[in-house]
Design a protein around this motif. Structure first.
Motif, short mmCIF file in Angstrom:
data_model
loop_
_atom_site.label_atom_id
_atom_site.label_comp_id
_atom_site.label_asym_id
_atom_site.label_seq_id
_atom_site.Cartn_x
_atom_site.Cartn_y
_atom_site.Cartn_z
N CYS A 1 25.18 -15.77 118.61
CA CYS A 1 24.50 -14.71 117.77
C CYS A 1 24.86 -13.51 118.09
CB CYS A 1 22.97 -14.89 118.10
SG CYS A 1 22.36 -16.53 117.91
N LYS A 2 25.38 -13.23 119.23
CA LYS A 2 25.64 -11.64 119.39
C LYS A 2 26.98 -11.45 118.73
CE LYS A 2 23.35 -11.25 123.66
NZ LYS A 2 23.28 -10.75 125.06
N VAL A 3 27.87 -12.22 118.57
CA VAL A 3 28.91 -12.37 117.83
C VAL A 3 28.77 -11.79 116.12
CG1 VAL A 3 31.42 -13.45 117.14
CG2 VAL A 3 30.37 -13.71 119.30
N TYR A 4 28.01 -12.53 115.73
CA TYR A 4 27.52 -12.32 114.26
C TYR A 4 26.88 -10.82 114.25
CZ TYR A 4 28.57 -17.09 112.91
OH TYR A 4 29.30 -18.28 112.75
N VAL A 5 26.10 -10.68 115.42
CA VAL A 5 25.80 -9.24 115.24
C VAL A 5 26.82 -8.30 115.19
CG1 VAL A 5 24.26 -7.24 116.24
CG2 VAL A 5 23.47 -9.79 116.14
N LYS A 6 27.55 -8.43 116.25
CA LYS A 6 28.85 -7.31 116.23
C LYS A 6 29.82 -7.51 115.14
CE LYS A 6 28.74 -6.03 120.49
NZ LYS A 6 28.72 -4.77 121.01
N PHE A 7 29.70 -8.75 114.28
CA PHE A 7 30.66 -8.65 113.12
C PHE A 7 29.78 -8.28 111.77
CE2 PHE A 7 33.37 -12.10 114.83
CZ PHE A 7 34.25 -11.26 115.24
N ASP A 8 28.65 -7.64 112.05
CA ASP A 8 27.51 -7.01 110.96
C ASP A 8 27.21 -8.06 110.13
OD1 ASP A 8 26.13 -4.91 109.78
OD2 ASP A 8 27.60 -4.40 108.57
N GLN A 9 26.77 -9.22 110.70
CA GLN A 9 26.18 -10.21 109.86
C GLN A 9 25.15 -10.80 110.40
OE1 GLN A 9 29.05 -13.34 109.63
NE2 GLN A 9 30.37 -12.36 108.47
N PRO A 10 23.91 -9.74 110.31
CA PRO A 10 22.72 -9.95 110.91
C PRO A 10 21.87 -11.36 110.52
CG PRO A 10 22.47 -8.34 109.50
CD PRO A 10 23.81 -8.58 109.49
N LEU A 11 22.00 -11.70 109.15
CA LEU A 11 21.38 -12.95 108.69
C LEU A 11 21.79 -14.16 109.13
CD1 LEU A 11 20.93 -11.48 104.95
CD2 LEU A 11 19.35 -11.53 106.84
N LYS A 12 23.19 -14.14 109.25
CA LYS A 12 23.82 -15.53 110.00
C LYS A 12 23.41 -15.55 111.51
CE LYS A 12 26.87 -18.76 109.45
NZ LYS A 12 26.55 -19.79 108.69
N ALA A 13 22.99 -14.40 112.20
CA ALA A 13 22.57 -14.25 113.68
C ALA A 13 21.25 -14.61 113.46
CB ALA A 13 22.56 -12.77 114.20
N LEU A 14 20.50 -14.23 112.88
CA LEU A 14 19.02 -14.73 112.46
C LEU A 14 18.89 -16.43 112.56
CD1 LEU A 14 17.15 -12.21 110.39
CD2 LEU A 14 16.60 -12.76 112.88
N GLU A 15 19.90 -16.88 111.67
CA GLU A 15 19.77 -18.37 111.23
C GLU A 15 20.00 -19.03 112.63
OE1 GLU A 15 22.83 -21.30 109.18
OE2 GLU A 15 22.31 -19.40 108.04
N TYR A 16 20.99 -18.42 113.60
CA TYR A 16 21.25 -19.18 114.85
C TYR A 16 20.30 -18.97 115.86
CZ TYR A 16 25.87 -21.00 113.27
OH TYR A 16 26.81 -21.70 112.73
N TYR A 17 19.69 -17.78 115.80
CA TYR A 17 18.48 -17.59 116.79
C TYR A 17 17.42 -18.56 116.44
CZ TYR A 17 19.90 -13.26 118.87
OH TYR A 17 20.81 -12.59 120.02
N LYS A 18 17.13 -18.65 114.96
CA LYS A 18 16.02 -19.67 114.68
C LYS A 18 16.25 -21.39 115.14
CE LYS A 18 13.97 -16.70 111.36
NZ LYS A 18 13.80 -16.40 110.00
#
Length: 115
Positions: free
Chosen positions: A1-18
């Motif tokens: 999830c942190k990787v997606y946040v670093k790549f500026d993809q917060p919606l993808k990170a939210l998906e994995y957090y959920k």
């Protein structure tokens, strides 16, 4: 999830957090991550809701308490924010930012004797 946040993809990170919350319901680190992403997206209501869920599981989470207090302060409710900042003081958190926020809350709630 942190990787997606670093790549500026917060919606993808939210998906994995959920997805993580489905396997580990109530995990405070996952809830905190979700709250941070919502905060970064300026969705403060959802962020505060996630931080409240964090506090249900871990009532001593300093980040959650501080973020909720900040939300109340900027929502023109300094009296409520003041109670959260006092809670941090009772927990033994002593730093310049906290005292600054306490002073501002006292000033804006017109409690000049405490400021």
């Amino acid at each position: 999830c942190k990787v997606y946040v670093k790549f500026d993809q917060p919606l993808k990170a939210l998906e994995y957090y959920k997805k993580g919350l489905e396997k580990f319901p109530g995990d405070t680190s996952l809830l905190t991550g979700i709250a941070r992403i919502h905060e970064g997206l300026n969705d403060m209501d959802q962020s505060v809701s996630c931080y409240r869920d964090v506090l249900k599981s871990d009532s001593t989470c300093v980040e959650a308490i501080a973020c909720i207090a900040t939300h109340y302060f900027y929502s023109d409710q300094p009296e409520i924010a003041l109670s959260y900042y006092r809670r941090l003081l009772q927990m033994g958190v002593y730093n310049a930012e906290l005292f600054n926020n306490l002073g501002l809350c006292c000033y804006y709630s017109q409690q000049f004797d405490m400021a």
